[in-house]
Design an enzyme around this catalytic site. Structure first.
Site, short mmCIF file in Angstrom:
data_model
loop_
_atom_site.label_atom_id
_atom_site.label_comp_id
_atom_site.label_asym_id
_atom_site.label_seq_id
_atom_site.Cartn_x
_atom_site.Cartn_y
_atom_site.Cartn_z
N TYR A 1 0.85 -1.19 0.00
CA TYR A 1 0.00 0.00 0.00
C TYR A 1 0.89 1.24 0.00
O TYR A 1 1.85 1.32 0.76
CB TYR A 1 -0.88 0.01 1.26
CG TYR A 1 -1.77 1.22 1.37
CD1 TYR A 1 -3.07 1.20 0.88
CD2 TYR A 1 -1.30 2.40 1.94
CE1 TYR A 1 -3.88 2.33 0.96
CE2 TYR A 1 -2.10 3.53 2.02
CZ TYR A 1 -3.40 3.48 1.53
OH TYR A 1 -4.20 4.60 1.60
N GLU B 1 -3.45 7.57 -4.04
CA GLU B 1 -3.27 6.26 -3.42
C GLU B 1 -3.04 5.17 -4.47
O GLU B 1 -3.73 5.11 -5.48
CB GLU B 1 -4.54 5.93 -2.62
CG GLU B 1 -4.55 4.57 -1.95
CD GLU B 1 -5.91 4.24 -1.36
OE1 GLU B 1 -6.09 4.43 -0.14
OE2 GLU B 1 -6.81 3.81 -2.11
#
Ligand code: GDP
Ligand code: MN
Length: 412
Positions: free
Chosen positions: A113, A201
């Site tokens: 992530y 993101e």
């Protein structure tokens, strides 16, 4: 403002972050061709079919599907384009899917992530990274806060090389992969600032490569990092600087009432209660929602008409509120500063009398409670009391508590 994953991939690619090749389709008729394109040259063809909607959690909802043949791709496309997607982010009513991404499938060794956002606590932009990628990051943060790495960005220099490399090592990368990871982080950080993002993101960033040679011959393995899902949110106040981003807006994905409100210069957010609120000022709007809840009611919306609302804007605001079939009563809560209460009162009365209902009749049918305070309040109250015979559903309130009690009682 939000954009689709395929648009986010375009931004990443333009910034030099590696993403697998892909295509957008809007019909199952072209799914076969898109599958062939995406898997060209692959010894074992693999593609992924992904719903393009402004909501996440698609994987778990069954709207990210790995396919090995053109037939599977067509079947997945048919399913996704005809079924509403219900995920943790959509609400029970779900979202219709109009576009699909067909991308080259990736052989995933591990998912990571990466995100850049603004940390209000430190008032800095921050890089958030984790080895626990692919899954919902909020869950990771909640269950395993130690698995989240946070690296603040320098206010003017952004994500510096040493800081990016430090995070890359913390994620477990070494050698070439550490350099590649740090490079991706720095490019993402640069993109975040350049495009006035509130969130940039990549989830997951994946390590791909031949799994057979991984343990035995670490030097010869052809591993690399790829972004296979991305999400960008932009600060609306910065949008005027980015015509490229403005062009990416997909109003079909937004609540149509929110789109209308935006066009009229109103801040409107639909909620699921039955009391429509018309308020000036965001703080007052929030206080109004709180006090409605305190008295046992549920607000149907957040609507801020702003400081300099015109009579036309107020009329449009009512029209938007009443387009919501759930609305059983309206609370108008105005603090007149620059805006004079008598002007607002006249605007409210005019709108309540002349409003055109969908069935052709005129005038508000639902109870209307008005609370005014501030400049020219006496003149404003006089207008309201004189209008009582013209607008039978109108009630004036003396203060905020009184207003909330009255409107909650009126909707039952
Ligand atoms: P999201 O659920 O909306 O966040 O959609 P993602 O694009 O992140 O996909 C969800 C999950 O599907 C990923 O975390 C992966 O595990 C899996 N996935 C997506 N694309 C691929 C792919 O190309 N290959 C493989 N093996 N898995 C994939
Ligand atoms: Mn994802």
């Amino acid at each position: 403002m939000k954009i689709h994953e395929y648009q986010a991939r375009e931004l990443l690619a333009a910034a030099g972050i590696p993403v697998p090749p892909s295509m957008v389709i809007e019909s199952p008729l072209v799914a076969e061709e898109a599958f062939k394109q995406a898997t060209k040259g692959m010894a074992a063809p693999l593609a992924v079919v992904k719903a393009q909607v402004h909501a996440g959690g698609r994987g778990k909802a069954g709207f990210v599907k790995l396919v090995k043949t053109a037939e599977e791709a067509v079947a997945a496309a048919k399913f996704m384009l005809t079924t509403k997607m219900v995920s943790i982010q959509t609400g029970p009513e779900g979202l219709a899917v109009k576009k699909l991404l067909i991308a080259a499938g990736v052989d995933i060794v591990k998912e990571y992530y990466l995100a850049i956002t603004t940390d209000r606590g430190t008032r800095r932009n921050v890089l958030i990274a984790s080895k626990e990628g692919g899954v919902d990051i909020e869950t990771v943060a909640h269950d395993h806060p130690e698995a989240i790495i946070k690296q603040p960005l320098h206010p003017t220099l952004g994500l510096q090389t040493f800081a990016a490399r430090k995070v890359a090592y913390e994620l477990g990368f070494t050698g070439k992969l550490a350099s590649q990871a740090a490079d991706i982080m720095q490019k993402l950080a640069k993109l975040f600032v350049e495009k006035d993002c509130s969130l940039a993101e990549i989830n997951p960033l994946v390590l791909t490569g031949s799994t057979q040679t991984r343990d035995t011959e670490p030097e010869t393995r052809s591993e690399s990092l790829l972004a296979i899902d991305a999400k960008f949110n932009f600060d609306d106040n910065g949008l005027f600087r980015h015509t490229d981003l403005q062009a990416m807006a997909d109003s079909a994905e937004d609540n149509p009432l929110e789109t209308r409100a935006h066009a009229a210069g109103l801040s409107y957010i639909a909620l699921d209660g039955n009391i429509g609120c018309l308020v000036n000022g965001a703080g007052l709007a929030m206080a109004t929602m709180d006090i409605i809840k305190l008295h046992g009611g549920k607000p149907a919306n957040f609507l801020d008409v702003g400081g300099g609302a015109t009579e036309e804007a107020v009329t449009e605001a009512f029209s938007i509120i009443l387009s919501d079939q759930q609305v059983k009563g309206i609370l108008v809560n105005i603090f007149g500063g620059i805006m004079r209460c008598d002007i607002i009162a006249q605007g409210v009365v005019n709108a309540a009398r002349t409003f055109k209902n969908a069935d052709g009749s005129t005038g508000f049918k639902v109870p209307l409670v008005v609370r005014l305070e501030g400049t020219n309040v006496e003149a404003g109250r006089k207008i309201l009391s004189e209008a009582r015979s013209l607008v039978p559903t109108l009630q004036a309130a003396t203060d905020l508590g009184d207003a909330a009690r009255k409107v909650c009682a009126a909707v039952g």
